[in-house]
Design an enzyme around this catalytic site. Structure first.
Site, PDB file in Angstrom:
ATOM      1  N   GLN A 191     -23.137  -8.260   9.072  1.00 55.51           N
ATOM      2  CA  GLN A 191     -23.539  -9.289  10.023  1.00 55.51           C
ATOM      3  C   GLN A 191     -25.003  -9.666   9.870  1.00 55.51           C
ATOM      4  O   GLN A 191     -25.449 -10.658  10.417  1.00 55.51           O
ATOM      5  CB  GLN A 191     -23.297  -8.794  11.456  1.00 55.51           C
ATOM      6  N   CYS A 213     -11.080 -14.903  10.502  1.00 54.47           N
ATOM      7  CA  CYS A 213     -11.734 -14.263   9.355  1.00 54.47           C
ATOM      8  C   CYS A 213     -10.834 -14.338   8.131  1.00 54.47           C
ATOM      9  O   CYS A 213     -11.294 -14.247   7.000  1.00 54.47           O
ATOM     10  CB  CYS A 213     -12.105 -12.820   9.676  1.00 54.47           C
ATOM     11  N   PHE A 228      11.089   0.705  16.238  1.00 55.43           N
ATOM     12  CA  PHE A 228      10.742   1.696  15.217  1.00 55.43           C
ATOM     13  C   PHE A 228       9.894   1.012  14.153  1.00 55.43           C
ATOM     14  O   PHE A 228      10.361   0.116  13.457  1.00 55.43           O
ATOM     15  CB  PHE A 228      12.049   2.217  14.608  1.00 55.43           C
ATOM     16  N   CYS A 275       0.827  -1.222   0.000  1.00 58.23           N
ATOM     17  CA  CYS A 275       0.000   0.000   0.000  1.00 58.23           C
ATOM     18  C   CYS A 275       0.858   1.267   0.000  1.00 58.23           C
ATOM     19  O   CYS A 275       0.376   2.335  -0.338  1.00 58.23           O
ATOM     20  CB  CYS A 275      -0.963   0.009   1.183  1.00 58.23           C
ATOM     21  N   GLU A 316     -18.309 -14.300  22.856  1.00 58.63           N
ATOM     22  CA  GLU A 316     -18.282 -13.062  23.641  1.00 58.63           C
ATOM     23  C   GLU A 316     -17.849 -13.258  25.090  1.00 58.63           C
ATOM     24  O   GLU A 316     -17.144 -12.414  25.642  1.00 58.63           O
ATOM     25  CB  GLU A 316     -19.677 -12.423  23.629  1.00 58.63           C
ATOM     26  N   LEU A 340      17.165   6.604   6.579  1.00 58.76           N
ATOM     27  CA  LEU A 340      17.669   7.455   7.656  1.00 58.76           C
ATOM     28  C   LEU A 340      17.408   8.927   7.311  1.00 58.76           C
ATOM     29  O   LEU A 340      16.901   9.696   8.137  1.00 58.76           O
ATOM     30  CB  LEU A 340      19.170   7.180   7.799  1.00 58.76           C
TER      31      LEU A 340
HETATM   32  C1  LIG Z   1       3.565   2.515   9.761  1.00 59.08           C
HETATM   33  C2  LIG Z   1       4.616   3.559  10.027  1.00 59.08           C
HETATM   34  C3  LIG Z   1       5.289   3.515  11.230  1.00 59.08           C
HETATM   35  C4  LIG Z   1       6.252   4.488  11.506  1.00 59.08           C
HETATM   36  N1  LIG Z   1       6.892   4.402  12.708  1.00 59.08           N
HETATM   37  C5  LIG Z   1       7.830   5.325  13.002  1.00 59.08           C
HETATM   38  C6  LIG Z   1       8.526   5.240  14.240  1.00 59.08           C
HETATM   39  O1  LIG Z   1       8.309   4.335  15.034  1.00 59.08           O
HETATM   40  N2  LIG Z   1       9.420   6.219  14.515  1.00 59.08           N
HETATM   41  C7  LIG Z   1       9.687   7.236  13.642  1.00 59.08           C
HETATM   42  O2  LIG Z   1      10.509   8.076  13.938  1.00 59.08           O
HETATM   43  N3  LIG Z   1       9.061   7.312  12.456  1.00 59.08           N
HETATM   44  C8  LIG Z   1       8.137   6.386  12.113  1.00 59.08           C
HETATM   45  N4  LIG Z   1       7.493   6.474  10.908  1.00 59.08           N
HETATM   46  C9  LIG Z   1       7.801   7.585  10.005  1.00 59.08           C
HETATM   47  C10 LIG Z   1       8.709   7.213   8.807  1.00 59.08           C
HETATM   48  O3  LIG Z   1       8.679   5.860   8.546  1.00 59.08           O
HETATM   49  C11 LIG Z   1      10.139   7.573   9.012  1.00 59.08           C
HETATM   50  O4  LIG Z   1      10.251   8.922   9.233  1.00 59.08           O
HETATM   51  C12 LIG Z   1      11.044   7.127   7.871  1.00 59.08           C
HETATM   52  O5  LIG Z   1      12.357   7.140   8.278  1.00 59.08           O
HETATM   53  C13 LIG Z   1      10.883   8.009   6.640  1.00 59.08           C
HETATM   54  O6  LIG Z   1      11.732   7.503   5.627  1.00 59.08           O
HETATM   55  P1  LIG Z   1      11.275   7.316   4.123  1.00 59.08           P
HETATM   56  O7  LIG Z   1      12.470   6.946   3.367  1.00 59.08           O
HETATM   57  O8  LIG Z   1      10.151   6.405   3.993  1.00 59.08           O
HETATM   58  O9  LIG Z   1      10.794   8.796   3.797  1.00 59.08           O
HETATM   59  P2  LIG Z   1      10.044   9.377   2.582  1.00 59.08           P
HETATM   60  O10 LIG Z   1       8.580   9.285   2.810  1.00 59.08           O
HETATM   61  O11 LIG Z   1      10.525   8.790   1.321  1.00 59.08           O
HETATM   62  O12 LIG Z   1      10.535  10.891   2.720  1.00 59.08           O
HETATM   63  C14 LIG Z   1      10.293  11.604   3.904  1.00 59.08           C
HETATM   64  C15 LIG Z   1      10.759  13.064   3.783  1.00 59.08           C
HETATM   65  O13 LIG Z   1      12.160  13.152   3.747  1.00 59.08           O
HETATM   66  C16 LIG Z   1      12.587  13.894   2.614  1.00 59.08           C
HETATM   67  N5  LIG Z   1      13.882  13.371   2.190  1.00 59.08           N
HETATM   68  C17 LIG Z   1      14.218  12.095   2.007  1.00 59.08           C
HETATM   69  N6  LIG Z   1      15.512  11.994   1.666  1.00 59.08           N
HETATM   70  C18 LIG Z   1      15.994  13.251   1.620  1.00 59.08           C
HETATM   71  C19 LIG Z   1      17.276  13.811   1.335  1.00 59.08           C
HETATM   72  N7  LIG Z   1      18.302  13.047   1.025  1.00 59.08           N
HETATM   73  N8  LIG Z   1      17.401  15.144   1.396  1.00 59.08           N
HETATM   74  C20 LIG Z   1      16.373  15.942   1.683  1.00 59.08           C
HETATM   75  N9  LIG Z   1      15.160  15.469   1.976  1.00 59.08           N
HETATM   76  C21 LIG Z   1      14.972  14.136   1.940  1.00 59.08           C
HETATM   77  C22 LIG Z   1      11.478  13.689   1.619  1.00 59.08           C
HETATM   78  O14 LIG Z   1      11.452  14.666   0.629  1.00 59.08           O
HETATM   79  C23 LIG Z   1      10.271  13.738   2.524  1.00 59.08           C
HETATM   80  O15 LIG Z   1       9.918  15.043   2.812  1.00 59.08           O
HETATM   81  C24 LIG Z   1       6.531   5.503  10.581  1.00 59.08           C
HETATM   82  C25 LIG Z   1       5.852   5.538   9.371  1.00 59.08           C
HETATM   83  C26 LIG Z   1       4.907   4.566   9.093  1.00 59.08           C
HETATM   84  C27 LIG Z   1       4.177   4.620   7.799  1.00 59.08           C
HETATM   85  S1  FES Z   2      -7.975 -13.758  11.193  1.00 58.33           S
HETATM   86 FE1  FES Z   2      -6.569 -12.166  11.532  1.00 58.33          FE
HETATM   87  S2  FES Z   2      -7.808 -10.412  11.321  1.00 58.33           S
HETATM   88 FE2  FES Z   2      -9.224 -12.001  11.167  1.00 58.33          FE
HETATM   89  S1  FES Z   3      -2.937  -2.065   4.014  1.00 54.43           S
HETATM   90 FE1  FES Z   3      -0.851  -1.816   3.804  1.00 54.43          FE
HETATM   91  S2  FES Z   3      -0.156  -1.947   5.820  1.00 54.43           S
HETATM   92 FE2  FES Z   3      -2.292  -1.954   6.047  1.00 54.43          FE
END
Ligand SMILES: Cc1cc2nc3c(=O)[nH]c(=O)nc-3n(C[C@H](O)[C@H](O)[C@H](O)COP(=O)(O)OP(=O)(O)OC[C@H]3O[C@@H](n4cnc5c(N)ncnc54)[C@H](O)[C@@H]3O)c2cc1C
Ligand code: FES
Ligand code: FES
Length: 1370
Positions: A803, A114, A376, A74, A1299, A387
């Site tokens: 349901q 499910c 994380f 997703c 339940e 990072l």
């Molecule tokens: C389900 C989920 C759980 C998460 N849990 C945590 C968590 O526990 N702790 C936490 O801190 N974060 C968490 N995050 C946030 C996120 O995952 C982190 O911040 C992650 O490190 C972002 O990295 P990315 O490569 O996916 O970023 P992207 O989405 O690809 O980019 C993020 C931002 O950084 C900028 N960027 C990237 N690289 C550069 C570069 N070289 N120079 C300038 N700008 C740049 C992009 O333009 C954008 O604005 C979570 C996110 C999700 C979806």
């Molecule tokens: S069996 Fe895992 S959500 Fe229903």
């Molecule tokens: S549908 Fe992608 S993580 Fe939930």
């Protein structure tokens, strides 16, 4: 630069070539819509549930290695797939080819209910095995930290996968098989192999828990009074037989062409968004120069959320994934320099290697970063997130930034002119909310994480609501350098979650310099930290006192740890406090969950083909594991089908001034806007709900109108473009608001028993109190979804995840003003419901049928998770007030309970919920004088609804609260007070129902015995004496749960059984399969009566044109009602066949021959059955008549450990004993017990539904609303079905377990209360009784523990009377 316009990648071995892919399309959309690979599911769209997990494989020519990673489809942009191979669940195995061992084991272990989460779990496990053919249990647990299951309680999933691990022992991490050294021996097990790729090898030989048991596949223990039990422990029965050489090979094309594909620069554009993939730094800087506002993207885990949910539009995206300079890792003199695009998983492995190779003093920063990364996100996110992305998002709750700031990490930026600039991450780096001191022309090139020095101490702390995969409430990085004399040379304390940016506590850092590491320094730090880190009353995030307390609590942990180390080095200048204070520093570690399941074996004389009472696997389990089980949104689209997007109210209460769909209709591909004006019948459904708001909106998330468009993306974009203007009106949100404004629905009922007033006058003691039980969101993994197809003459065919298909039929007919016979509602299976798909499904289905009726075209809609959470409401929040009278012997004589339920905007199910709450006011206690009743608060929230237990759990939480209060007052053990007040056989409840077949004492005693309660009580007390900052708690709690719909007419059900002339059997009935195993149980019953193997019997769907007027599948009544109905139909058929057999008694006929012969003899091979639950009919006026058909009893004992300084807890062990009668299918029932318990645990301990004072929902997905994960369930989780239980009032003496067990999770709540009580005793507060409201989240636990660190911030109460909390208690 020449840029390619084509991406090439493989899906399950098939080559895909896409010219100019849409930069906004995700891999998930492509798989489901373009390839019809619907096994990969959409559960949240935000990377938080793992339902969409797939494996990405890529070849690295430089390492000559194939890297396999689990990712969330997703959040994976389609454009990012050039040169990779994708494996989906369909590519792993299938029913028509072969099941992969991962799929087979998961199904055989009863790890699906499910089934909606199942493909995601299969893919996470599959990827793990591809990387580690014999993983450790630690690797197993980590692999699933991004996967949610809302049904099973996880234990069965883990048991299905554990056999693949090294040793696969039921002893979890304690198993010696996890050792890497040569033969070690302990009392239980030994390891004789160190070969990573060989599973097994225990010295216990055939007795090892990893071995196949010898007796019919189960360990049968006949020792308990002749009672035959089957005991399943971790790994019995399943044999993994995993052979990595059987896996498909990596596409040779991708290997041979890897170099070329990786080097190819790409550009795609949709007109709305352009995607660049440069492959050199020069190209990247050129693109940046021409598009200064472009967004770099690496993992897309931040940008994906911003574009999808925050509706940000970034016209130019630049994939920074293939620029070598951004991917390098370089070991320098001062530290390790990471390219900004290095993923978190690579960061972790590089640091791990350095920690192993370098001296400990040099790597304390690295160790802290690694520990932080463990918590994380989930592994699917860590595999792709970078990072640099984390730093540059500049989130105030980033987990890495406090560490990087405290260690003074060096960042290198490069500008479009190719000049570099070095920046130290210090207090000037973050300049505002999500802003940095970066120049607009710069990008981040690299990050250097420094080595630590001698005498430097470095720590990372993170506190979230849930330990794994949750964002921080407060986090910190702390660096302290000491001089030889133990004075502070340098200090840097950085915090997240305390301001709009990550901040350095500069005042504290400088105040510490030159001071000795002693108590005085601690006091000073606490004082200056409070000054450094103020929070206003209205600070975003709320929890002001807690967050402030955490800052000093973290510092105390750091202080104690350094003190201890100095002590060990004999450098202690200050006496280390009593040994018990060392507990402040111990990390909270846990083991992979495991446990045993005990149930009654069938008697040896039961014929083999008789399936009743046997532990059969869920009927759909295998197809769920292969992704072949079809859910509504998996049905292929039909020609002309439209997608519906919803226009939702953003105000809790307002007049609608203007609704203008013109901007939406102007979008190409948008077909129409539909509103209340288009309804042919009634705009009202249920108890005053409207299909579409017309003049006024009464809650946020209410449907104002819908937009129909050619696809989902367009429909949602268009819905957002509809202009709505409001005139805001006063809103009532909370129970307290409703009380203040007298905003109630009529609530006529209350129940009185005895003379309450007189009794209060006579008892020795009276206590009063209250407890607040908050909302609980269903978070079924499959959001609300339907597909509507109009037919001729006003006919309508509806595929609904509901349901109550009959309820849908009724309401659709009313809305369209047609007869019910024209409407056919079909439900094959539901991806989880828990009460949430009872009444609230109408909020999407009714607008859909209006649209389909108007446009004469099929309409589809699956709500996004955020929409579903905004629209569909929750379990009713309750404020329970009690007054209890009792004597010194612990016997409660009188009870007065008043309950306020937050009903939302209509009373819909609320009357029923209140009635159920009144019937459960007593829980298991016989109270001679009892009064119960309450108010239904009318508020501007979506109408609150049914949720597993339907008001019962809330009322029982109140009951156990006053029991605890009484026990605390009398200084008696709570379990003693409970037992003194237990009901006995023949007693009358407060609603005058005589109790028979009372198994309460049996459940209780078995639970006490199995949990070894008395021994463990002593051990817990000893632990608590020895530890000041860690406390354990133990509690045992009983439950009594009445079975029947309280609305008597619902206690009916029908079935139709057809035998076809080839001997196959089709069973249909009015109940819906939602994961609870209803279909499996019905097949078992039919198998017994027809005397045919279950393989001959199928169930295809629930449909209103086959079985009419069915009741809702709820209240755990379906197997009772439909079981009897199926039984009746089968009996009729069997009698007809037996009569026919008699006419042929010259020959013995096989089943097929008999059926064929009967068919030829014109015997009717179709029969219906119908059942009503007898004798029901309670009258509130007279307090007479039978409410329930029978009662389920159970008991659970839980032990917990809490960290008094942070409020974190873990459940060490839970033992549950449940009376399931003579279970129709014991493993399904155990699955229900485990699933209900874990869902109850979520309700009691974790799941916090947060709403702003204006009614805006803050928790809109699994990223913010935290349900239990594998890492939160009890480490040891034992479930037994009560011995010798029988029930004369349900089919084959069974009882239902859906339940009743949910409430038993209150044993965890009360165990935590027990632990808190010990902490308060140590703090000298034993005489002040505290109540834990639910969910007892870390902030509540921490503040209840109350000590100098929390008391320091007590004055943080509101300074301003007008200040509003960030979120409110509903
Ligand atoms: C389900 C989920 C759980 C998460 N849990 C945590 C968590 O526990 N702790 C936490 O801190 N974060 C968490 N995050 C946030 C996120 O995952 C982190 O911040 C992650 O490190 C972002 O990295 P990315 O490569 O996916 O970023 P992207 O989405 O690809 O980019 C993020 C931002 O950084 C900028 N960027 C990237 N690289 C550069 C570069 N070289 N120079 C300038 N700008 C740049 C992009 O333009 C954008 O604005 C979570 C996110 C999700 C979806
Ligand atoms: S069996 Fe895992 S959500 Fe229903
Ligand atoms: S549908 Fe992608 S993580 Fe939930």
């Amino acid at each position: 630069m020449a840029e390619g316009r084509l991406i090439v990648f493989f899906v399950n071995g098939r080559k895909m070539e896409i010219s100019n892919p849409d930069p906004e399309m995700t891999l998930l959309q492509y798989l489901r819509q373009n390839l019809q690979l619907t096994g990969t599911k959409l559960g949240c769209g935000e990377g938080g549930c793992g339902a969409c997990t797939v494996m990405v494989s890529r070849y690295s020519p430089t390492q000559d290695r194939i890297h396999q990673q689990s990712v969330t489809a997703c959040l994976t942009p389609l454009c990012s797939l050039h040169g990779v191979a994708i494996t989906t669940v369909e590519g792993v195995g299938s029913l028509s080819t072969r099941l992969h061992p991962v799929q087979k084991n998961l199904a055989d272990a009863h790890g699906t209910q499910c089934g909606f989460c199942t493909p995601g779990f299969v893919m996470s496990m599959y990827t793990l095995l591809r990387n580690h053919p014999v993983p450790t249990t630690h690797q197993l647990e980590t692999a699933f930290d991004g996967n949610l299951c809302r049904c099973t309680g996880y234990r069965s999933i883990i048991d299905g996968f554990r056999p693949f691990t090294r040793g696969g022992c039921g002893m979890g991490d304690s198993c010696c098989m996890n050792e890497t050294t040569t033969t070690t021996t302990n009392n239980d097990c030994c390891v004789t192999t160190t070969n990573e790729n060989v599973a097994g090898g225990c010295c216990k030989g055939e007795n090892c828990c990893t071995k196949e048991p010898t007796n019919e596949g189960n360990n049968i223990d006949n020792t308990i009074n002749g009672y035959a039990e089957e005991t399943h422990s971790a790994t019995t029965k399943f044999s993994p037989l995993y052979d990595p050489t059987q896996e498909p090979i990596f596409p040779p094309f991708l290997k041979t062409q890897a170099m070329r594909l990786n080097k190819e620069a790409l550009k795609f554009t949709s007109g709305r968004v352009t995607w660049y993939r440069p492959t050199s730094l020069t190209q990247l800087l050129d693109i940046k120069k021409s598009h200064p506002d472009c967004k770099l993207v690496v993992g897309n885990t931040e940008i994906g959320i911003e574009t999808r949910f925050k509706k940000q539009h970034y016209p130019v995206l630049v994939a920074a994934t293939h620029v070598p300079e951004l991917l390098t890792v370089e070991h320098t003199d001062s530290g390790i320099k990471f390219g900004a695009s290095v993923t978190l998983v690579t960061l972790e492995s590089v640091l791990k290697e350095a920690v192993n190779d370098l001296p400990e003093w040099k790597t304390s920063v690295f160790s802290a970063v690694m520990e932080m990364l463990r918590w994380f996100a989930g592994s699917q996110v860590r595999n792709v997130a970078a990072l640099g992305g984390n730093i540059m998002t500049a989130s105030p709750i980033s987990d890495l930034n406090p560490l990087l700031m405290a260690c003074g990490a060096k960042l290198q930026f490069i500008s479009t002119e190719a000049t570099t600039r070095d920046v130290t991450m210090d207090s000037t780096f973050f300049t505002g909310y999500r802003k940095t001191a970066t120049q607009p022309s710069e990008i981040l090139l690299s990050v250097c994480v420094p080595y630590s020095r001698q005498n430097e101490y470095f720590y990372g702390y993170k506190q979230a609501n849930r330990k794994d995969d949750d964002t921080s409430i407060v986090n910190a990085g702390m660096r302290v350098v000491l001089n030889e004399d133990c004075t502070v040379q340098e200090a840097a304390l950085a915090f997240g979650g305390m301001a709009p940016t990550t901040v350095l506590a500069t005042k504290t850092s400088s105040a510490l310099v030159g001071r000795k590491w002693n108590e005085e320094l601690l006091s000073l730090a606490c004082q200056t930290l409070a000054e450094d880190l103020p929070l206003s009353d209205e600070a975003p995030g709320g929890m002001i006192q807690y967050r402030r307390s955490l800052t000093v609590s973290f510092f105390f942990k750091c202080y104690m740890d350094i003190l201890q180390r100095l002590h060990k080095q004999n450098q202690a200048l200050d006496v280390l406090k009593e040994a018990s204070h060392v507990s402040a520093t111990q990390p909270m570690k846990r083991e992979l969950a495991h446990g045993t399941q005990v149930f009654e074996a069938v008697t040896p004389d039961q014929p083999l083909e008789d399936a009743v009472h046997r532990p059969l696997v869920h009927q759909a389990a295998y197809k769920q594991t292969t992704g072949e089980a079809v859910y509504v949104d998996d049905i292929p689209t039909s020609q002309g089908e439209l997608y519906m997007g919803c226009v939702l109210s953003t105000q809790a209460h307002a007049r609608l001034i203007r609704v203008d769909p013109a901007p939406a209709l102007a979008i190409n591909g948008v077909v129409d806007f539909v509103s209340h004006k288009d309804i042919p019948g009634s705009n009202i459904w249920g108890d005053g709900n409207v299909v579409f708001a017309s003049d006024e909106v009464t809650h946020q998330g209410q449907v104002i109108g819908v937009v129909l468009a050619e696809n989902k993306t367009l429909a949602q974009r268009a819905a957002a473009a509809v202009v709505v203007e409001y005139e805001t009106l006063d809103a009532v949100i909370t129970i307290q608001d409703a009380i203040a404004k007298d905003s109630y629905f009529p609530q006529p009922h209350s129940i009185q028993r005895g003379d309450v007033t007189a009794a209060f006058a006579e008892v020795e003691h009276v206590l009063q109190g209250e407890v607040h039980i908050e909302a609980q969101e269903h978070l079924y993994l499959e959001t609300n979804v339907a597909l509507v197809r109009p037919g001729e003459d006003g006919e309508m065919e509806i595929f609904a995840s509901a349901q109550s298909p009959s309820g849908v039929q009724e309401n659709v007919a009313k809305t369209l003003n047609v007869s019910r016979s024209k409407i056919n509602v079909r439900t094959k299976r539901v991806g989880g419901a828990f009460g949430g798909k009872q009444a609230r499904v109408y909020v999407i289905i009714l607008p859909m049928v209006v649209a389909a009726h108007k446009l004469k075209r099929a309409v589809r809609c699956q709500l996004d998770r955020n929409e579903d959470m905004m629209m569909t409401a929750t379990r009713h929040p309750m404020l329970g007030q009690y007054k209890v009278g009792f004597n010194s012997d612990g016997k409660v004589q009188v009870l007065d309970v008043n309950m306020y339920l937050n009903a939302g905007i209509t009373s819909e199910t609320s009357n029923g919920v209140m009635e159920k709450a009144m019937f459960n006011t007593d829980n298991c206690y016989n109270i001679p004088n009892l009064s119960t009743g309450g108010e239904l608060c009318k508020t501007n929230l979506p109408s609150n609804t049914a949720f597993r237990g339907f008001g019962g759990p809330q009322a029982m939480v109140v009951a156990e609260t006053w029991i605890n209060h009484v026990a605390s007052f009398l200084k008696m053990a709570p379990e003693k007070v409970r037992e003194i007040n237990f009901y006995k056989e023949g007693d009358l409840t407060h609603y005058n129902q005589k109790l028979d077949h009372v198994t309460l004492q049996g459940c209780w005693e078995e639970c006490m015995e199995r949990s070894d309660f008395s021994t463990r009580r002593r051990e817990v007390d000893k632990f608590n004496r020895e530890n000041r900052w860690r406390k354990r708690g133990l509690s045992v709690v009983p439950t009594k749960y009445g079975m029947a719909f309280t609305a008597v007419f619902l206690n009916q059900g029908g079935a139709l059984v057809n035998i076809y002339s080839d001997g196959s059997v089709l069973v249909s009935f009015g109940g819906v399969e939602m994961g609870q195993g209803l279909n499996t149980k019905m097949i078992q019953i039919a198998s017994r009566l027809l005397r045919v193997p279950t393989s001959k019997i199928s169930i295809t769907e629930t449909s209103t044109d086959i079985v009419p007027n069915s009741s809702i599948t709820a209240a755990s009544m379906s197997s009772d009602i439909y079981g009897e109905a199926v039984k009746e139909a089968c009996e009729t058929l069997r009698t007809r066949l037996d009569v026919h057999q008699k006419t042929r008694d010259d020959v013995t006929l096989s089943w097929e021959e008999l059926v064929q012969s009967a068919y030829k003899a014109r015997v009717n091979l179709s029969a219906s059955g119908f059942h009503i639950v007898p004798d029901l009919g309670y009258d509130f006026q007279t307090n007479q008549g039978r409410v329930f058909s029978y009662f389920c009893f159970g008991a659970a004992c839980s032990e917990v450990e809490i960290d008094c300084l942070t409020g974190e807890h873990k459940v060490l062990r839970s033992d549950v004993v449940m009376d399931a009668g003579k279970s129709l299918n014991p493993t399904l029932d155990i699955g229900q017990v485990e699933g209900a318990f874990v869902q109850g645990y979520g309700m009691m301990m974790l799941e916090q539904y947060k709403v702003r004072p204006d009614g805006t929902l803050l928790t809109r997905g699994p990223g913010t609303y935290k349900v239990p994960t594998l890492g939160t369930v009890p480490e040891v989780f034992n479930v037994s079905l009560l011995r010798h239980a029988r029930n004369p009032r349900a089919v084959y003496s069974s009882k239902n377990a859906g339940e009743p067990p949910l409430f038993l999770a209150a044993s965890v709540l009360h165990a935590v209360h027990d632990a808190v009580t010990s902490a308060r005793r140590d703090a000298g507060l034993q005489d002040i009784y505290v109540t834990l409201n639910t969910p007892a989240t870390p902030d509540r636990i921490r503040l209840a523990c109350s000590d100098r660190f929390t008391q320091q911030f007590q004055a943080a109460e509101k300074k301003s009377q007008t200040a509003k909390d960030w979120y409110v208690d509903l």
